[in-house]
Design a protein around this motif. Structure first.
Motif: not given
Length: 297
Positions: A134-135, A227-239
């Protein structure tokens, strides 16, 4: 060229189709084969391979969302007749379905019984990935699977497509991550394909690998928190990867492409195009005079 050679060539073209343009490629190769029955039979394996590799999405029957067609979604189910049937899993609705790789349609939805031991963590990853979509992704689709072969291993896939044929471009973002709680790791890759074809044909195809070690605090946390923290790590890498792509585009525009041409001709001065036109006209007139003189000699 023999028919089987033409089919093989058609398959190679299909596998290299840019995002959202496989139907255009298929229509072009149809003219080469000139036999629709032979074409459909011969390219079926290539279409399936393409759909799996490209994370083709499909509307899931009896739901209002899409699911990803991939190796992680593939299931082999024994039918009542004792035959093995290939079906595809939508982990979000816990339904399996039959998929037509030519028509890109799903049918015959059936309920699927997951392994309840791994479902809490898988569901938490799924919820976090949907919030992430969504973001950051326009019309993105994600699927989160519990591994069918390795306990405590999960597969997260994301795909986002953007087609703009009016302006002659199309693009696809794919990312896949294997979250392994056995060795506390997240390993994955990002694949980006972009095609520009206005008065030309330029394609970008890039792959980026990612490897993250999970801190013990994440592994031992509740499924929702982890789950939330893992997606935060993925978000950082993809960003970070998105930013690196933007920086590369800027550098290519400002430096690489400009270095491919001279800013000025070898005379180091700009051309006076009015004079060039005059020179050309004078040369043509001189040539015409020479022709007339020769003709009347």
């Amino acid at each position: 060229m023999e028919p089987h050679e033409r089919i093989q060539a058609a398959c190679e073209f299909l596998l290299q189709s840019p995002p959202g343009e496989i139907n255009d490629v298929l229509n072009d190769v149809r003219n080469i084969i000139s036999d629709d029955e032979l074409l459909q039979e011969g390219i079926a394996p290539a279409l399936k391979k393409y759909n799996l590799a490209q994370f083709i999405t499909v509307d899931v029957p009896e739901t209002n969302h899409q699911s990803i067609i991939s190796e992680a979604a593939r299931l082999s189910v024994d039918s009542e007749e004792g035959q093995t049937q290939e079906r595809w899993l939508d982990p979000r609705s816990m339904k399996t379905f039959v998929f037509d790789h030519m028509a890109l349609e799903a049918s015959d939805p059936q309920p699927f019984e997951p392994n309840e031991e791994f479902e809490p963590f898988r569901t938490a990853l799924q919820k976090a990935s949907l919030n992430y979509l969504l973001g950051h992704f326009y019309d993105g689709v994600s699927s989160t699977f519990a591994s069918q072969t390795t306990p405590n291993q999960y597969i997260l896939q994301i795909v986002a497509n953007k087609y703009n044929p009016t302006n002659f471009w199309s693009g696809r973002w794919r990312s896949e991550y294997i979250i392994d709680l056995n060795d506390h790791s997240v390993k994955g890759s990002i694949l980006v394909n972009v095609h520009y074809y206005e008065q030309g044909n330029v394609q970008l195809s890039t792959t980026h690998s990612i490897s993250i070690m999970l801190p013990p605090a994440i592994v031992t946390a509740s499924p929702e928190s982890a789950g939330t923290k893992i997606l935060a790590l993925i978000e950082t890498e993809e960003g970070s990867y998105q930013k690196s792509l933007n920086d590369t585009y800027h550098e290519m525009s400002e430096k690489t492409f400009k270095s491919l041409r001279r800013a000025l001709p070898m005379t180091r001065s700009k051309l006076d195009w009015d004079k060039v036109l005059g020179y050309k006209l004078g040369a043509e007139l001189s040539s015409s005079k020479g022709t007339f003189a020769t003709g009347f000699t």
